[in-house]
Design an enzyme around this catalytic site. Structure first.
Site, mmCIF file in Angstrom:
data_model
loop_
_atom_site.group_PDB
_atom_site.id
_atom_site.type_symbol
_atom_site.label_atom_id
_atom_site.label_comp_id
_atom_site.label_asym_id
_atom_site.label_seq_id
_atom_site.Cartn_x
_atom_site.Cartn_y
_atom_site.Cartn_z
ATOM 1 N N ARG A 153 41.393 198.884 -15.401
ATOM 2 C CA ARG A 153 41.493 197.490 -14.955
ATOM 3 C C ARG A 153 42.299 196.666 -15.957
ATOM 4 O O ARG A 153 42.132 196.820 -17.171
ATOM 5 C CB ARG A 153 40.091 196.903 -14.749
ATOM 6 C CG ARG A 153 39.352 197.615 -13.622
ATOM 7 C CD ARG A 153 38.028 196.972 -13.260
ATOM 8 N NE ARG A 153 37.241 197.928 -12.471
ATOM 9 C CZ ARG A 153 37.390 198.146 -11.168
ATOM 10 N NH1 ARG A 153 38.274 197.447 -10.482
ATOM 11 N NH2 ARG A 153 36.653 199.059 -10.546
ATOM 12 N N ASP A 154 43.144 195.793 -15.415
ATOM 13 C CA ASP A 154 43.952 194.897 -16.247
ATOM 14 C C ASP A 154 43.029 193.889 -16.933
ATOM 15 O O ASP A 154 42.096 193.366 -16.322
ATOM 16 C CB ASP A 154 45.001 194.180 -15.375
ATOM 17 C CG ASP A 154 46.102 193.552 -16.196
ATOM 18 O OD1 ASP A 154 47.252 194.032 -16.117
ATOM 19 O OD2 ASP A 154 45.825 192.577 -16.939
ATOM 20 N N ILE A 155 43.324 193.577 -18.194
ATOM 21 C CA ILE A 155 42.492 192.648 -18.971
ATOM 22 C C ILE A 155 42.641 191.205 -18.470
ATOM 23 O O ILE A 155 41.760 190.383 -18.696
ATOM 24 C CB ILE A 155 42.870 192.754 -20.475
ATOM 25 C CG1 ILE A 155 41.739 192.272 -21.363
ATOM 26 C CG2 ILE A 155 44.164 192.035 -20.788
ATOM 27 C CD1 ILE A 155 41.940 192.583 -22.833
ATOM 28 N N HIS A 189 53.964 201.303 -16.459
ATOM 29 C CA HIS A 189 52.685 201.114 -15.776
ATOM 30 C C HIS A 189 52.951 200.544 -14.396
ATOM 31 O O HIS A 189 53.806 199.673 -14.222
ATOM 32 C CB HIS A 189 51.760 200.188 -16.569
ATOM 33 C CG HIS A 189 52.429 198.951 -17.072
ATOM 34 N ND1 HIS A 189 53.227 198.938 -18.201
ATOM 35 C CD2 HIS A 189 52.439 197.686 -16.595
ATOM 36 C CE1 HIS A 189 53.690 197.736 -18.391
ATOM 37 N NE2 HIS A 189 53.245 196.942 -17.428
ATOM 38 N N HIS A 199 51.408 198.333 -11.515
ATOM 39 C CA HIS A 199 50.349 197.367 -11.196
ATOM 40 C C HIS A 199 49.891 197.613 -9.757
ATOM 41 O O HIS A 199 50.730 197.659 -8.839
ATOM 42 C CB HIS A 199 50.886 195.932 -11.254
ATOM 43 C CG HIS A 199 51.311 195.466 -12.611
ATOM 44 N ND1 HIS A 199 50.522 194.659 -13.399
ATOM 45 C CD2 HIS A 199 52.453 195.676 -13.307
ATOM 46 C CE1 HIS A 199 51.158 194.387 -14.525
ATOM 47 N NE2 HIS A 199 52.333 194.981 -14.491
HETATM 48 P P1 5GP Z 1 53.720 193.909 -17.769
HETATM 49 O O1 5GP Z 1 53.821 192.434 -18.007
HETATM 50 O O2 5GP Z 1 54.261 194.699 -18.950
HETATM 51 O O3 5GP Z 1 54.261 194.397 -16.462
HETATM 52 O O4 5GP Z 1 52.160 194.215 -17.681
HETATM 53 C C1 5GP Z 1 51.351 194.425 -18.793
HETATM 54 C C2 5GP Z 1 49.941 194.234 -18.334
HETATM 55 O O5 5GP Z 1 49.080 194.756 -19.337
HETATM 56 C C3 5GP Z 1 49.558 192.767 -18.118
HETATM 57 O O6 5GP Z 1 49.127 192.581 -16.771
HETATM 58 C C4 5GP Z 1 48.444 192.542 -19.126
HETATM 59 O O7 5GP Z 1 47.418 191.683 -18.654
HETATM 60 C C5 5GP Z 1 47.942 193.947 -19.373
HETATM 61 N N1 5GP Z 1 47.339 194.118 -20.679
HETATM 62 C C6 5GP Z 1 47.832 193.691 -21.868
HETATM 63 N N2 5GP Z 1 47.001 194.037 -22.868
HETATM 64 C C7 5GP Z 1 45.968 194.716 -22.291
HETATM 65 C C8 5GP Z 1 44.784 195.330 -22.824
HETATM 66 O O8 5GP Z 1 44.521 195.339 -24.023
HETATM 67 N N3 5GP Z 1 43.945 195.918 -21.910
HETATM 68 C C9 5GP Z 1 44.224 195.933 -20.566
HETATM 69 N N4 5GP Z 1 43.323 196.542 -19.794
HETATM 70 N N5 5GP Z 1 45.329 195.368 -20.054
HETATM 71 C C10 5GP Z 1 46.187 194.767 -20.902
#
Ligand code: 5GP
Ligand code: ZN
Length: 114
Positions: free
Chosen positions: A29-31, A100, A102
């Site tokens: 799960r996303d944080i 990753h 989403h």
């Molecule tokens: P991006 O912006 O690179 O496409 O997505 C990165 C995602 O990683 C974001 O949705 C952010 O909320 C998530 N994220 C960042 N740090 C953490 C973390 O420590 N744990 C989790 N579970 N998600 C994270």
């Protein structure tokens, strides 16, 4: 890669809120969820961006997409619908440089995305 956040989730150094795992893929799960269901599906192998994919990664990317569909079914949103997103580099807002996918669901999505 030792200083990569998502590699630390794969190794268990930072325990993720896991929803799915197989030999090649991990999902958690996303944080900072942007929808009632917001899961990140990652390869266990460190790949920084989509630009770093090569032909050998084709099955792995298929596994990621299929994992997302399995999780959607597991979470009961396969029929209602879900969105999958892969951000690459600055203009797309990529903030973690380990690819990753989403998986977002549980609310009406809009198009075009922001
Ligand atoms: P991006 O912006 O690179 O496409 O997505 C990165 C995602 O990683 C974001 O949705 C952010 O909320 C998530 N994220 C960042 N740090 C953490 C973390 O420590 N744990 C989790 N579970 N998600 C994270
Ligand atoms: Zn990594």
């Amino acid at each position: 890669m030792s200083d990569c956040l998502f590699c630390k989730m794969v190794s268990g150094e930072i325990p993720p809120d896991k929803v799915y795992e197989d030999d090649e893929v991990l999902a958690f799960r996303d944080i900072n969820p942007q929808a009632p269901l917001h899961v990140l599906v990652i390869p266990k192998e460190h790949i920084a961006t989509l630009n770093d994919l090569d032909n050998a990664h084709r099955p792995l990317v298929g596994r990621m997409v299929q994992a997302a569909a399995k999780i959607a079914a597991q979470e009961g949103v396969d029929a209602s619908g879900y969105r999958t997103v892969l951000n690459c580099n600055a203009d797309a807002g990529q903030s973690v440089f380990h690819i990753h996918l989403h998986l977002l669901a549980g609310r009406q999505m809009h198009w075009p995305p922001g």
